[in-house]
Design a protein around this motif. Sequence first.
Motif, PDB file in Angstrom:
ATOM      1  N   ALA A 171       0.464  -1.436  -0.251  1.00  0.00           N
ATOM      2  CA  ALA A 171       0.459   0.240  -0.023  1.00  0.00           C
ATOM      3  C   ALA A 171       0.768   1.112  -0.186  1.00  0.00           C
ATOM      4  O   ALA A 171       1.806   1.240   0.626  1.00  0.00           O
ATOM      5  CB  ALA A 171      -0.984  -0.020   1.371  1.00  0.00           C
ATOM      6  N   CYS A 172       0.881   1.856  -0.668  1.00  0.00           N
ATOM      7  CA  CYS A 172       1.214   3.484  -0.768  1.00  0.00           C
ATOM      8  C   CYS A 172       1.057   3.992   0.096  1.00  0.00           C
ATOM      9  O   CYS A 172      -0.062   4.372   1.145  1.00  0.00           O
ATOM     10  CB  CYS A 172       0.543   4.282  -2.109  1.00  0.00           C
ATOM     11  N   SER A 173       1.827   4.643   1.214  1.00  0.00           N
ATOM     12  CA  SER A 173       2.079   4.895   2.377  1.00  0.00           C
ATOM     13  C   SER A 173       1.943   6.063   2.103  1.00  0.00           C
ATOM     14  O   SER A 173       1.400   6.546   3.419  1.00  0.00           O
ATOM     15  CB  SER A 173       3.969   4.960   3.055  1.00  0.00           C
ATOM     16  N   ALA A 174       1.794   7.164   1.518  1.00  0.00           N
ATOM     17  CA  ALA A 174       1.787   8.298   1.295  1.00  0.00           C
ATOM     18  C   ALA A 174      -0.106   8.622   1.425  1.00  0.00           C
ATOM     19  O   ALA A 174      -1.141   9.432   2.523  1.00  0.00           O
ATOM     20  CB  ALA A 174       1.734   9.146   0.570  1.00  0.00           C
ATOM     21  N   CYS A 175      -0.797   7.830   0.701  1.00  0.00           N
ATOM     22  CA  CYS A 175      -2.449   8.212   0.853  1.00  0.00           C
ATOM     23  C   CYS A 175      -3.246   6.690   1.862  1.00  0.00           C
ATOM     24  O   CYS A 175      -4.360   6.605   1.858  1.00  0.00           O
ATOM     25  CB  CYS A 175      -3.013   8.356  -0.656  1.00  0.00           C
ATOM     26  N   SER A 176      -1.833   5.549   2.104  1.00  0.00           N
ATOM     27  CA  SER A 176      -2.203   4.640   3.239  1.00  0.00           C
ATOM     28  C   SER A 176      -2.846   3.756   1.759  1.00  0.00           C
ATOM     29  O   SER A 176      -4.217   2.981   2.000  1.00  0.00           O
ATOM     30  CB  SER A 176      -3.533   4.832   3.972  1.00  0.00           C
ATOM     31  N   PRO A 233      -5.710  12.677  -7.468  1.00  0.00           N
ATOM     32  CA  PRO A 233      -5.058  11.508  -7.185  1.00  0.00           C
ATOM     33  C   PRO A 233      -3.489  11.948  -6.594  1.00  0.00           C
ATOM     34  O   PRO A 233      -3.323  13.170  -6.341  1.00  0.00           O
ATOM     35  CB  PRO A 233      -4.487  11.242  -8.698  1.00  0.00           C
ATOM     36  N   CYS A 234      -3.055  10.945  -5.588  1.00  0.00           N
ATOM     37  CA  CYS A 234      -2.115  10.881  -4.139  1.00  0.00           C
ATOM     38  C   CYS A 234      -0.358  11.035  -5.842  1.00  0.00           C
ATOM     39  O   CYS A 234      -0.628  10.315  -6.646  1.00  0.00           O
ATOM     40  CB  CYS A 234      -1.553   9.523  -3.603  1.00  0.00           C
ATOM     41  N   GLY A 235       0.443  12.300  -5.738  1.00  0.00           N
ATOM     42  CA  GLY A 235       1.345  11.953  -5.713  1.00  0.00           C
ATOM     43  C   GLY A 235       2.210  10.972  -6.732  1.00  0.00           C
ATOM     44  O   GLY A 235       2.511  10.745  -7.121  1.00  0.00           O
ATOM     45  N   GLU A 236       2.806  10.014  -4.504  1.00  0.00           N
ATOM     46  CA  GLU A 236       3.319   9.386  -4.994  1.00  0.00           C
ATOM     47  C   GLU A 236       3.172   8.076  -5.398  1.00  0.00           C
ATOM     48  O   GLU A 236       4.115   7.631  -6.580  1.00  0.00           O
ATOM     49  CB  GLU A 236       3.757   8.578  -3.268  1.00  0.00           C
ATOM     50  N   CYS A 237       1.961   7.441  -5.613  1.00  0.00           N
ATOM     51  CA  CYS A 237       1.525   6.565  -6.215  1.00  0.00           C
ATOM     52  C   CYS A 237       0.691   6.779  -7.757  1.00  0.00           C
ATOM     53  O   CYS A 237       0.393   6.102  -8.282  1.00  0.00           O
ATOM     54  CB  CYS A 237       0.278   5.274  -5.315  1.00  0.00           C
ATOM     55  N   ARG A 238       0.232   7.575  -8.494  1.00  0.00           N
ATOM     56  CA  ARG A 238      -0.219   8.662  -8.950  1.00  0.00           C
ATOM     57  C   ARG A 238      -1.533   8.113  -8.849  1.00  0.00           C
ATOM     58  O   ARG A 238      -2.430   7.533 -10.481  1.00  0.00           O
ATOM     59  CB  ARG A 238       0.685   7.725 -10.416  1.00  0.00           C
TER      60      ARG A 238
HETATM   61 ZN   LIG Z   1      -0.191   7.080  -2.871  1.00  0.00          ZN
END
Ligand SMILES: [Zn+2]
Length: 371
Positions: free
Chosen positions: A146-151, A199-204
């Motif tokens: 799971a992307c840590s930025a957006c859980s 959208p979350c920038g980390e995981c697009r």
């Molecule tokens: Zn994310």
Amino acid sequence: MMDEKDFYKILGVSRDATVDEIKKAYRKLAHQYHPDKHAGDKEKEDRFKLINEAYETLKDPQKKANYDRFGYAGSGAGFGGGGAPGGFGADFQDIFGEVFSDFFGGGGRRRPGPERGADLRFDLEISFDEAAFGTEKTVKVERTVACSACSGSGAKPGTHPVTCSTCGGAGQVRFQQGFFSIARTCPACQGQGSVIKDPCGECRGSGKTRSVAPLTIKIPGGVDTGSRLRLAGEGEYGDRNGPSGDLYIFITVRPHPIFRREKDDVICEVPISFSQAGLGAEIEVPTIEGPAKLKVPAGTQSGKLFRLPGRGIASVHTGRRGDEQVIIKVETPTKLNKRQKELLQEFAEISGEDTTPLRKNFFSKVKEIFE
Ligand SMILES: [Zn+2]
Ligand SMILES: [Zn+2]
């Protein structure tokens, strides 16, 4: 009018037709009158309904018996009596799926929504001792997490995915074709039921990232080459908030310089000298926990097996320990000096057949066979 309700005539079968014949006739007619082929043709559509009604009644022995006795009124089967959506019973769906598989998208209808992540395999080599006693290993497994930025939501931190307005969150949209209601994956959200505005920038927006973070694995004692450990939920991250897959650790045990393994028994071949074998000796043998004493009786032959009970490996399943099997190997003396040769010579001269009974026995057998 009554004629219209003659189910046998509708399906074009005789009154003593078998279930198979009824099924066959139905398939043919269902194909012929299928509304998908006659969009907007009310007459054909009505006919199709009748065909289904007839089939629903005649394929069921109980309904058929009632129908045969009491006619249409007794069949108890108005069209759609099953109350299933669209008016068809489950069996209709079965047959329908066979006949018009292309229409339904080929049998395997995949539901949109959470999807379990893939299982992963990781090969791990450990030492003989680590396998025997268990160990803890830190490994680096590359996997999707799971992307840590957006859980894992895919939405920019601080925002949330919103319910899809096109499908109301169902992930599917239904539309009418003839009198069929057909479900399709919602084109607005691709079946996810929700859409991400920001959208979350980390995981697009995917909610996932690749990770090679270290993972500590507890390996129980007793595992062996071919053992497989399952770490539930440590596989690939699931799609659309689905559960993660599992991680399988495939164990390979490096060979040991002096120990072999047979299930939970440890096998060790121990060389002893010619004189030890002849005179008997107390020798030291290695075990997985260090040296142990073993009394070798006088006259021990090469290949003799001694068992050290409970000195093997604790079973990974029961915890019960195997044995150590010590296999004696009598070593023939080499590189003899002059004095040693003389002594052996002398030994041979004063030794009769009785010192080597095996040899005596063997050669007497040879004699019996060849004379
Ligand atoms: Zn994310
Ligand atoms: Zn949607």
